[in-house]
Design a protein around this motif. Sequence first.
Motif, PDB file in Angstrom:
ATOM      1  N   THR A  11      10.288  -1.858   8.035  1.00  0.00           N
ATOM      2  CA  THR A  11       9.939  -2.399   9.305  1.00  0.00           C
ATOM      3  C   THR A  11       9.960  -3.900   9.453  1.00  0.00           C
ATOM      4  O   THR A  11       9.125  -4.355   8.673  1.00  0.00           O
ATOM      5  N   LEU A  12      10.719  -4.416  10.225  1.00  0.00           N
ATOM      6  CA  LEU A  12      10.904  -5.966  10.418  1.00  0.00           C
ATOM      7  C   LEU A  12       9.904  -6.299  11.353  1.00  0.00           C
ATOM      8  O   LEU A  12       9.619  -5.697  12.556  1.00  0.00           O
ATOM      9  N   LEU A  13       8.985  -7.214  10.848  1.00  0.00           N
ATOM     10  CA  LEU A  13       7.916  -7.651  11.756  1.00  0.00           C
ATOM     11  C   LEU A  13       7.924  -8.983  12.266  1.00  0.00           C
ATOM     12  O   LEU A  13       8.239  -9.963  11.390  1.00  0.00           O
ATOM     13  N   GLY A  14       7.497  -9.156  13.266  1.00  0.00           N
ATOM     14  CA  GLY A  14       7.028 -10.391  14.046  1.00  0.00           C
ATOM     15  C   GLY A  14       6.509 -10.307  15.338  1.00  0.00           C
ATOM     16  O   GLY A  14       6.483  -9.261  15.971  1.00  0.00           O
ATOM     17  N   GLN A  15       5.827 -11.656  15.549  1.00  0.00           N
ATOM     18  CA  GLN A  15       4.979 -11.646  17.003  1.00  0.00           C
ATOM     19  C   GLN A  15       6.154 -11.266  18.022  1.00  0.00           C
ATOM     20  O   GLN A  15       5.668 -10.703  19.098  1.00  0.00           O
ATOM     21  N   ASN A  16       7.341 -11.635  17.946  1.00  0.00           N
ATOM     22  CA  ASN A  16       8.236 -11.648  18.797  1.00  0.00           C
ATOM     23  C   ASN A  16       9.728 -11.351  17.903  1.00  0.00           C
ATOM     24  O   ASN A  16      10.412 -12.393  18.246  1.00  0.00           O
ATOM     25  N   VAL A  17      10.144 -10.195  17.723  1.00  0.00           N
ATOM     26  CA  VAL A  17      11.281 -10.057  16.734  1.00  0.00           C
ATOM     27  C   VAL A  17      12.368 -10.852  17.387  1.00  0.00           C
ATOM     28  O   VAL A  17      13.519 -11.048  16.731  1.00  0.00           O
ATOM     29  N   ASN A  18      12.618 -10.279  18.599  1.00  0.00           N
ATOM     30  CA  ASN A  18      13.778 -10.545  19.059  1.00  0.00           C
ATOM     31  C   ASN A  18      14.215 -11.959  19.655  1.00  0.00           C
ATOM     32  O   ASN A  18      15.360 -12.361  20.151  1.00  0.00           O
ATOM     33  N   THR A  19      13.291 -12.829  19.351  1.00  0.00           N
ATOM     34  CA  THR A  19      13.743 -14.432  19.643  1.00  0.00           C
ATOM     35  C   THR A  19      13.972 -14.537  18.029  1.00  0.00           C
ATOM     36  O   THR A  19      14.150 -16.072  18.172  1.00  0.00           O
ATOM     37  N   TYR A  20      13.955 -13.955  17.097  1.00  0.00           N
ATOM     38  CA  TYR A  20      14.486 -14.310  15.671  1.00  0.00           C
ATOM     39  C   TYR A  20      15.648 -15.374  15.793  1.00  0.00           C
ATOM     40  O   TYR A  20      16.622 -14.773  16.408  1.00  0.00           O
TER      41      TYR A  20
ATOM     42  N   GLU B  59       0.815  -1.178   0.048  1.00  0.00           N
ATOM     43  CA  GLU B  59      -0.019  -0.094  -0.021  1.00  0.00           C
ATOM     44  C   GLU B  59       0.901   1.097   0.184  1.00  0.00           C
ATOM     45  O   GLU B  59       0.372   2.523  -0.113  1.00  0.00           O
ATOM     46  N   SER B  60       2.026   0.963   0.161  1.00  0.00           N
ATOM     47  CA  SER B  60       2.968   2.328   0.408  1.00  0.00           C
ATOM     48  C   SER B  60       4.400   2.176  -0.742  1.00  0.00           C
ATOM     49  O   SER B  60       4.777   1.171  -0.865  1.00  0.00           O
ATOM     50  N   ALA B  61       4.502   3.200  -1.200  1.00  0.00           N
ATOM     51  CA  ALA B  61       5.647   3.365  -2.076  1.00  0.00           C
ATOM     52  C   ALA B  61       6.868   3.723  -1.422  1.00  0.00           C
ATOM     53  O   ALA B  61       8.240   3.280  -1.910  1.00  0.00           O
ATOM     54  N   TYR B  62       7.007   4.048  -0.233  1.00  0.00           N
ATOM     55  CA  TYR B  62       8.094   4.369   0.363  1.00  0.00           C
ATOM     56  C   TYR B  62       8.341   3.758   1.661  1.00  0.00           C
ATOM     57  O   TYR B  62       9.568   3.643   2.220  1.00  0.00           O
ATOM     58  N   ALA B  63       7.272   2.984   2.266  1.00  0.00           N
ATOM     59  CA  ALA B  63       7.623   2.355   3.392  1.00  0.00           C
ATOM     60  C   ALA B  63       7.035   0.695   3.283  1.00  0.00           C
ATOM     61  O   ALA B  63       5.958   0.579   2.583  1.00  0.00           O
ATOM     62  N   ALA B  64       7.746  -0.041   3.970  1.00  0.00           N
ATOM     63  CA  ALA B  64       7.257  -1.485   3.655  1.00  0.00           C
ATOM     64  C   ALA B  64       7.289  -2.258   5.000  1.00  0.00           C
ATOM     65  O   ALA B  64       8.108  -2.025   5.943  1.00  0.00           O
ATOM     66  N   TRP B  65       6.561  -3.449   5.225  1.00  0.00           N
ATOM     67  CA  TRP B  65       6.664  -4.436   6.236  1.00  0.00           C
ATOM     68  C   TRP B  65       7.624  -5.367   5.670  1.00  0.00           C
ATOM     69  O   TRP B  65       7.240  -5.930   4.627  1.00  0.00           O
ATOM     70  N   VAL B  66       8.525  -6.116   6.329  1.00  0.00           N
ATOM     71  CA  VAL B  66       9.209  -7.299   6.137  1.00  0.00           C
ATOM     72  C   VAL B  66       8.934  -8.261   7.188  1.00  0.00           C
ATOM     73  O   VAL B  66       9.400  -8.137   8.369  1.00  0.00           O
ATOM     74  N   SER B  67       8.367  -9.413   7.298  1.00  0.00           N
ATOM     75  CA  SER B  67       8.262 -10.537   8.203  1.00  0.00           C
ATOM     76  C   SER B  67       9.764 -11.169   8.275  1.00  0.00           C
ATOM     77  O   SER B  67      10.238 -11.541   7.173  1.00  0.00           O
ATOM     78  N   VAL B  68       9.889 -11.056   9.414  1.00  0.00           N
ATOM     79  CA  VAL B  68      11.337 -12.017  10.082  1.00  0.00           C
ATOM     80  C   VAL B  68      10.780 -13.293  10.302  1.00  0.00           C
ATOM     81  O   VAL B  68      11.648 -14.476  10.454  1.00  0.00           O
ATOM     82  N   SER B  69       9.517 -13.438  10.887  1.00  0.00           N
ATOM     83  CA  SER B  69       8.856 -14.586  11.599  1.00  0.00           C
ATOM     84  C   SER B  69       7.626 -14.541  11.599  1.00  0.00           C
ATOM     85  O   SER B  69       6.926 -13.577  11.392  1.00  0.00           O
ATOM     86  N   VAL B  70       6.735 -15.698  11.725  1.00  0.00           N
ATOM     87  CA  VAL B  70       5.523 -15.919  12.018  1.00  0.00           C
ATOM     88  C   VAL B  70       5.391 -16.848  13.401  1.00  0.00           C
ATOM     89  O   VAL B  70       6.106 -17.697  13.444  1.00  0.00           O
ATOM     90  N   GLY B  71       4.008 -16.623  13.860  1.00  0.00           N
ATOM     91  CA  GLY B  71       4.197 -17.521  15.153  1.00  0.00           C
ATOM     92  C   GLY B  71       4.582 -16.813  16.313  1.00  0.00           C
ATOM     93  O   GLY B  71       5.425 -15.843  16.332  1.00  0.00           O
ATOM     94  N   CYS B  72       4.459 -17.606  17.386  1.00  0.00           N
ATOM     95  CA  CYS B  72       4.829 -17.293  18.597  1.00  0.00           C
ATOM     96  C   CYS B  72       5.108 -18.199  19.659  1.00  0.00           C
ATOM     97  O   CYS B  72       4.120 -19.028  19.745  1.00  0.00           O
ATOM     98  N   ASN B  73       6.012 -18.084  20.476  1.00  0.00           N
ATOM     99  CA  ASN B  73       6.501 -19.511  21.566  1.00  0.00           C
ATOM    100  C   ASN B  73       6.059 -19.142  22.899  1.00  0.00           C
ATOM    101  O   ASN B  73       6.041 -19.905  23.682  1.00  0.00           O
ATOM    102  N   ASN B  74       5.668 -18.065  23.277  1.00  0.00           N
ATOM    103  CA  ASN B  74       5.153 -17.293  24.462  1.00  0.00           C
ATOM    104  C   ASN B  74       3.735 -18.065  24.887  1.00  0.00           C
ATOM    105  O   ASN B  74       2.912 -18.302  23.854  1.00  0.00           O
ATOM    106  N   THR B  75       3.351 -17.824  26.205  1.00  0.00           N
ATOM    107  CA  THR B  75       2.430 -18.482  26.326  1.00  0.00           C
ATOM    108  C   THR B  75       1.461 -17.302  27.322  1.00  0.00           C
ATOM    109  O   THR B  75       0.727 -17.565  28.427  1.00  0.00           O
TER     110      THR B  75
END
Length: 498
Positions: free
Chosen positions: A202-211, A149-165
């Motif tokens: 923007t690097l995107l994940g449910q919990n990016v720093n457990t990538y 939707e944007s020409a100048y900014a984008a999301w980029v997934s590094v992971s999907v899902g989550c191991n937290n409870t």
Amino acid sequence: MTVTVESARTYEVRTYGCQMNVHDSERLSGLLEDAGYVPAPEGQTADVVVFNTCAVRENADNKLYGNLGHLRPSKVSNPEMQIAVGGCLAQKDQGEIVRRAPWVDVVFGTHNIGSLPVLLERARVQQEAQVEIKESLETFPSTLPTKRESAYAAWVSVSVGCNNTCTFCIVPALRGKEKDRRPGDILNEVRTLVDQGVLEVTLLGQNVNTYGVEFGDRLAFGKLLRACGDIDGLERVRFTSPHPAAFTDDVIAAMAETPNVMHQLHMPLQSGSDRVLKAMRRSYRAERYLGIIERVRAAMPDAAISTDIIVGFPGETEEDFQGTLDVVRESRFANAFTFQYSIRPGTPAATMDDQIPKEVVQERYERLVALQTEISWAENGMQVGRTLEVLVAEGEGRKDEATRRLSGRAPDNRLVHFTPGAEVPRPGDVVSVEVTYAAPHHLVADGPALKLRRTRAGDAWEARQGGPAGAGPGVMLGMPSIGRPAPLPEASGCSAPS
């Protein structure tokens, strides 16, 4: 499966929920256009309407069935129209959706968004609803066609899902365990985006720093940030959302030492009470959280830090709430997503004793909002007189037309409304402005822009304007300001569940 040009049908994707859903909707739009569908003109009911749902938001099911009910007359008058429901609520309710709304044609889950065009065609040919829910990921979403939707900014997934409870969150049950992309795949996608004119990722994940947990590298996320610094033409890198329990000093160092990684951090707190954090199954305590904030500010004194806070979690006492206020005072957040706790069916917290009365939650919420507003105003006030480099945005300033201003984001993600100079910048261009006024949730720079830098991103935006006349946007957002930290929203919701 491709729709022929002669019979090209129109589509609309309606999105509700978090950043992950917005990113998924870009994939859904890309899939539909790859199959030959075209965006519906503004104001026209589409031939195919797709609801990308969120099960975390309060009364999500009521909102969905209400919206489906509004579409029923259109479906009755045009039997060729198709309605599809995907996302987290579809993953949770599955066949219940068709039972309650039998005019729905397709139901698909979070793990098989790539199946949508095939399911639509199958429903059309077989003249019956298609319900397909997978329990595990079929294809990593980033391998699917995308309409950004944007020409100048984008999301980029590094992971999907989550191991937290976390006891208040249903996301792991609906999106599954964490699955990580290989670093090379992520960096290749970023380079491709930059080649297309994108300046901000923007690097995107449910919990990016457990990538990296899936391939055994606990330092992988910090390395990924540094690798983004080597990509020519990439001017701004952000990420959301980290989890305090797994946030490590190597990530702080990567943020501080990589020039294009912005000094902005969204770090969910949820509660300042250790007792409540334990009940939430948040595996950190207030002292650790404050320690992270202290180390971030030591490395980056100009860092703007935002957060998520839940008020009125089951069993929360006045003392517990005072603990939250204490952490807020000490942390000096630039802004916060604040939510009133409400029961989410399917979560452990939904069956906990000591649910807090609504009036108590409301009163505490109002106190928290008042405190955070005061802090945000003071923190923004420190920006007055400073010269900021603003990436011009599209659609961020609701009053821009009336005020004759434009809007954009500073490097620390603060929203800035500014007066353009003689040469009007395009979305994606960069302007230097001097801040003249601060409000709790935005800055104002009145007076002509000091400098305008026309960019490849602005060129890309301008090229997009030459598209088919009257074609409306492919993705409609079901909540305002999605994808950007918004000021203290009233409704409870999914705030990058970490």
